[in-house]
Design a protein around this motif. Structure first.
Motif, short mmCIF file in Angstrom:
data_model
loop_
_atom_site.label_atom_id
_atom_site.label_comp_id
_atom_site.label_asym_id
_atom_site.label_seq_id
_atom_site.Cartn_x
_atom_site.Cartn_y
_atom_site.Cartn_z
N ASP A 3 -28.19 -35.90 11.55
CA ASP A 3 -29.53 -35.34 11.62
C ASP A 3 -30.40 -36.03 12.66
OD1 ASP A 3 -28.90 -33.54 9.65
OD2 ASP A 3 -29.93 -34.58 8.04
N THR A 4 -30.15 -37.29 12.95
CA THR A 4 -31.00 -38.03 13.88
C THR A 4 -30.41 -38.12 15.29
OG1 THR A 4 -30.03 -40.14 13.14
CG2 THR A 4 -32.06 -39.43 12.08
N ILE A 5 -29.11 -38.28 15.38
CA ILE A 5 -28.46 -38.42 16.70
C ILE A 5 -27.96 -37.09 17.22
CG2 ILE A 5 -26.48 -39.46 17.89
CD1 ILE A 5 -26.87 -41.94 16.15
N GLY A 6 -27.36 -36.29 16.34
CA GLY A 6 -26.86 -34.98 16.74
C GLY A 6 -25.38 -34.98 17.04
N ALA A 7 -24.73 -33.87 16.73
CA ALA A 7 -23.28 -33.77 16.85
C ALA A 7 -22.79 -33.92 18.29
CB ALA A 7 -22.80 -32.44 16.29
N ASP A 8 -23.62 -33.55 19.27
CA ASP A 8 -23.20 -33.65 20.67
C ASP A 8 -23.03 -35.08 21.13
OD1 ASP A 8 -23.14 -30.92 20.98
OD2 ASP A 8 -25.18 -30.79 21.77
N ASN A 9 -23.56 -36.03 20.35
CA ASN A 9 -23.48 -37.44 20.74
C ASN A 9 -22.70 -38.27 19.72
OD1 ASN A 9 -25.19 -36.88 22.99
ND2 ASN A 9 -26.93 -36.94 21.59
N LEU A 10 -21.95 -37.59 18.84
CA LEU A 10 -21.15 -38.26 17.83
C LEU A 10 -19.70 -37.82 17.93
CD1 LEU A 10 -23.48 -37.82 14.70
CD2 LEU A 10 -23.23 -39.88 16.12
N ALA A 11 -18.79 -38.77 17.71
CA ALA A 11 -17.36 -38.46 17.68
C ALA A 11 -16.80 -38.93 16.35
CB ALA A 11 -16.63 -39.15 18.83
N LEU A 12 -16.36 -38.00 15.52
CA LEU A 12 -15.71 -38.37 14.27
C LEU A 12 -14.36 -38.99 14.58
CD1 LEU A 12 -16.44 -35.30 11.96
CD2 LEU A 12 -17.44 -37.59 11.80
N ILE A 13 -14.07 -40.14 13.99
CA ILE A 13 -12.79 -40.82 14.20
C ILE A 13 -12.21 -41.19 12.84
CG2 ILE A 13 -13.47 -41.74 16.45
CD1 ILE A 13 -13.77 -44.51 14.97
N THR A 14 -10.93 -41.56 12.83
CA THR A 14 -10.30 -42.01 11.59
C THR A 14 -10.20 -43.53 11.52
OG1 THR A 14 -8.06 -41.96 12.53
CG2 THR A 14 -8.89 -39.93 11.48
N ASP A 15 -10.00 -44.21 12.65
CA ASP A 15 -9.66 -45.63 12.65
C ASP A 15 -8.45 -45.87 11.74
OD1 ASP A 15 -9.87 -48.28 13.46
OD2 ASP A 15 -11.41 -48.80 11.99
N ALA A 16 -7.61 -44.82 11.60
CA ALA A 16 -6.48 -44.88 10.67
C ALA A 16 -5.48 -45.94 11.10
CB ALA A 16 -5.79 -43.52 10.59
N MET A 17 -4.82 -46.54 10.09
CA MET A 17 -3.74 -47.48 10.35
C MET A 17 -2.48 -46.97 9.65
SD MET A 17 -3.65 -49.11 7.19
CE MET A 17 -2.90 -50.72 7.44
N ALA A 18 -1.45 -47.79 9.61
CA ALA A 18 -0.15 -47.33 9.13
C ALA A 18 -0.20 -46.69 7.75
CB ALA A 18 0.84 -48.51 9.13
N ALA A 19 -1.11 -47.15 6.89
CA ALA A 19 -1.15 -46.68 5.51
C ALA A 19 -1.72 -45.28 5.34
CB ALA A 19 -1.95 -47.66 4.65
N ALA A 20 -2.24 -44.67 6.40
CA ALA A 20 -2.77 -43.31 6.27
C ALA A 20 -1.67 -42.38 5.76
CB ALA A 20 -3.29 -42.82 7.62
N GLY A 21 -1.97 -41.66 4.68
CA GLY A 21 -1.01 -40.75 4.11
C GLY A 21 0.05 -41.40 3.24
N MET A 22 -0.09 -42.69 3.00
CA MET A 22 0.91 -43.44 2.26
C MET A 22 0.32 -43.97 0.95
SD MET A 22 3.49 -43.17 4.25
CE MET A 22 4.66 -44.39 3.64
N PRO A 23 1.18 -44.39 0.01
CA PRO A 23 0.67 -44.94 -1.25
C PRO A 23 0.08 -46.33 -1.06
CG PRO A 23 3.07 -45.04 -1.19
CD PRO A 23 2.65 -44.26 0.02
N ASP A 24 -0.64 -46.78 -2.06
CA ASP A 24 -1.16 -48.15 -2.06
C ASP A 24 -0.01 -49.14 -1.90
OD1 ASP A 24 -3.64 -47.09 -2.51
OD2 ASP A 24 -3.87 -47.85 -4.56
N GLY A 25 -0.31 -50.30 -1.30
CA GLY A 25 0.74 -51.31 -1.13
C GLY A 25 0.40 -52.26 0.00
N ARG A 26 1.44 -52.93 0.51
CA ARG A 26 1.28 -53.93 1.58
C ARG A 26 1.69 -53.31 2.92
NH1 ARG A 26 1.12 -59.28 -0.62
NH2 ARG A 26 0.93 -60.01 1.54
N TYR A 27 0.90 -53.56 3.94
CA TYR A 27 1.14 -53.04 5.28
C TYR A 27 0.77 -54.12 6.29
CZ TYR A 27 1.40 -48.55 2.88
OH TYR A 27 1.75 -47.53 2.02
#
Length: 387
Positions: free
Chosen positions: A263-287
Motif C-alpha cells: 500500500d505504501t511502496i507499490g507493486a511496481d517497486n516490490l519483488a516477491l521472493i522465496t529466499d527458499a533453501m533446501a527444505a522447501a517442499g520437504m518435511p521438518d528435519g535437519r538440513y
C-alpha cells in the motif's frame, strides 16, 4: 497449439480479463485478449475458471526439494531448479551464501552449467561483503571486508552468469565494488547491513539497477528518531529508485507488514521472493545452508541452536505459496501481487521484453492455477513442463 481460457492476468495495459484467452504455437505467445475476439476454436469456460498468469520469477532462492544451491552437486542443482519450475517458477535465480573465493568459483562453475541450459536465469551472490552484525544465516568466518579485486575476478570467471550481488553499504571499498557491478551490468543489491542513513542514501544512488535484499530482514528496525538503512530503503523504493525484495511467507514478515509495503511502496517497486533453501517442499528435519546446520520445525528453518533460538535460515515456501499468501492472507489484490511476483522482478533482471507479462511476442512462460492459486499447469517456452 495450447489455447488457454479463463481469468487472465496479463500484467499489461490490457488489464485483467474475466473471460480471456492465451494461445501459443511454439515458444512464443501469439494471442492474449478477450475470448469473444479470439479467431479460433474456443475451449469451454469452466464454472470455476482457471487463473492464467505469467510464469513466476524468483530472484532470490537458495534451493528446494531437498537440495541447496550453495552446497549440492550438479544433479542436486537440477533437482532444486526443477522442483521450483514444477510449481510455477519459470525464471529462477540461484542464490549463494558468503563463502571463500575458491568456494564461490566452484559454485559458480556448477551453477553456470545450469544457466547455460536455461534451467537457471543467473546467479546471485549474497555476500561475502556483508555485515557480521546482521549476518543472518551466513558463516561469520566467511564474511570479509569489501574486496573489489576479488569481486572482479569472480565476475570475470562467471562470464555474465552473475546477475546480482548483495553488499552492505558500510563494507570497505563500497564505491569500487559498486563500480565493478555497474561495469558488468549486474544488479547491486543492498542488505545484511547496519549502515547509517547517510551511507545508505549514498549507496542507493550508486547503481543503475539497485535492489534491497529481503526488506526488513537482516537490517535495523524502523526507528522514528533514528533514520537508518530501512528508513532510506523504504523511501527509495517508494520513489521508484530501488526494487525491494519481500519474503511474504508469514515467517519473515507478518501479513500486515506485507500489506503495508504494497500500500505504501507499490507493486511496481516490490519483488516477491522465496529466499527458499533446501527444505522447501520437504518435511521438518535437519538440513544445510552452505556449511551451516539448519533445523526445520513446523516449516520454519533456523540455524541449529541447542536452545532453538537460531537465526531464520532461508524459507521453505515456493513462489506460488508466497503469491497465494500475499493475496489471501495479506489481502493484496491479485494483479498487484502478480506484478510483484513476475513483472517487477523481470524488470529488475532486465528481461521484461521476454518474460514477466502475457502479450503477443513474449516467451510462452505461463502458469495456470485454480481459483485458490494452486498451480495446475506450468508452461516454459510453450511446453507443458514436467521434470
Amino acid at each position: 497449439m495450447p489455447i488457454l481460457r479463463g481469468r487472465v492476468v496479463p500484467l499489461t495495459e490490457v488489464g485483467e480479463l474475466a473471460d480471456g484467452v492465451v494461445s501459443f504455437d511454439g515458444p512464443m505467445i501469439d494471442y492474449v485478449g478477450p475470448a469473444m475476439e479470439f479467431d479460433g476454436e474456443l475451449p469451454e469456460l469452466p464454472e470455476e475458471p482457471p487463473i492464467i498468469l505469467p510464469g513466476l520469477i524468483d530472484v532470490h532462492c537458495h534451493g528446494g526439494g531437498g537440495y541447496g544451491f550453495p552446497e549440492t552437486d550438479a544433479d542436486g542443482i537440477a533437482a532444486a531448479a526443477n522442483f521450483h519450475r514444477d510449481r510455477g517458477t519459470t525464471t529462477l535465480v540461484a542464490s549463494l551464501v558468503s563463502a571463500t573465493e575458491d568456494e564461490l568459483r566452484e559454485r559458480i562453475g556448477l551453477l553456470g552449467a545450469a544457466v547455460d541450459t536455461g534451467l537457471l536465469a543467473g546467479i546471485h551472490l549474497e555476500g561475502p561483503f556483508i555485515s557480521e552484525h546482521r549476518r543472518g544465516a551466513h558463516d561469520p568466518e566467511r564474511i570479509v571486508p569489501g574486496d573489489p579485486d576479488m569481486l572482479a575476478r569472480l565476475v570475470e570467471f562467471a562470464g555474465g552468469r552473475i546477475v546480482a550481488v548483495t553488499i552492505a553499504p558500510e563494507t570497505e571499498n563500497f564505491d569500487k565494488l559498486a563500480d565493478v557491478l555497474a561495469d558488468a551490468n549486474i544488479v547491486l543489491s543492498l542488505g545484511h547491513t547496519v549502515a547509517d542513513y547517510e551511507h545508505s542514501v549514498h549507496a542507493m544512488k550508486r547503481g543503475w539497477r539497485v535492489s534491497i535484499t529481503h526488506l526488513f530482514n537482516a537490517m535495523p528496525e524502523l526507528a522514528h528518531r533514528d533514520a537508518n538503512f530501512l528508513t532510506a530503503a523504504m523511501a527509495a523504493a517508494g520513489r521508484g529508485d530501488v526494487v525491494a525484495e519481500v519474503i511474504a511467507d508469514g515467517v519473515h514478515l507478518a501479513d500486515g507488514t506485507v500489506r503495508m509495503v504494497f500500500d505504501t511502496i507499490g507493486a511496481d517497486n516490490l519483488a516477491l521472493i522465496t529466499d527458499a533453501m533446501a527444505a522447501a517442499g520437504m518435511p521438518d528435519g535437519r538440513y544445510h545452508l552452505g556449511v551451516l546446520d539448519v533445523v526445520v520445525q513446523d516449516g520454519v528453518s533456523r540455524l541449529y541452536d541447542p536452545h532453538g533460538e537460531g537465526a531464520i535460515a532461508g524459507g521453505t515456501a515456493t513462489a506460488a505459496d508466497v503469491l497465494r499468501r500475499t493475496v489471501f492472507h495479506a489481502g493484496v489484490e491479485l494483479t498487484a501481487a502478480a506484478t510483484a511476483a513476475a513483472a517487477t522482478p523481470a524488470r529488475l533482471l532486465g528481461v521484461a521484453d521476454r518474460v514477466g507479462s502475457l502479450r503477443a511476442g513474449m516467451n510462452a512462460d505461463v502458469l495456470v492455477t485454480d481459483h485458490h492459486l494452486t498451480p495446475l499447469t506450468v508452461y516454459k517456452d510453450g511446453l507443458a513442463w514436467n521434470s
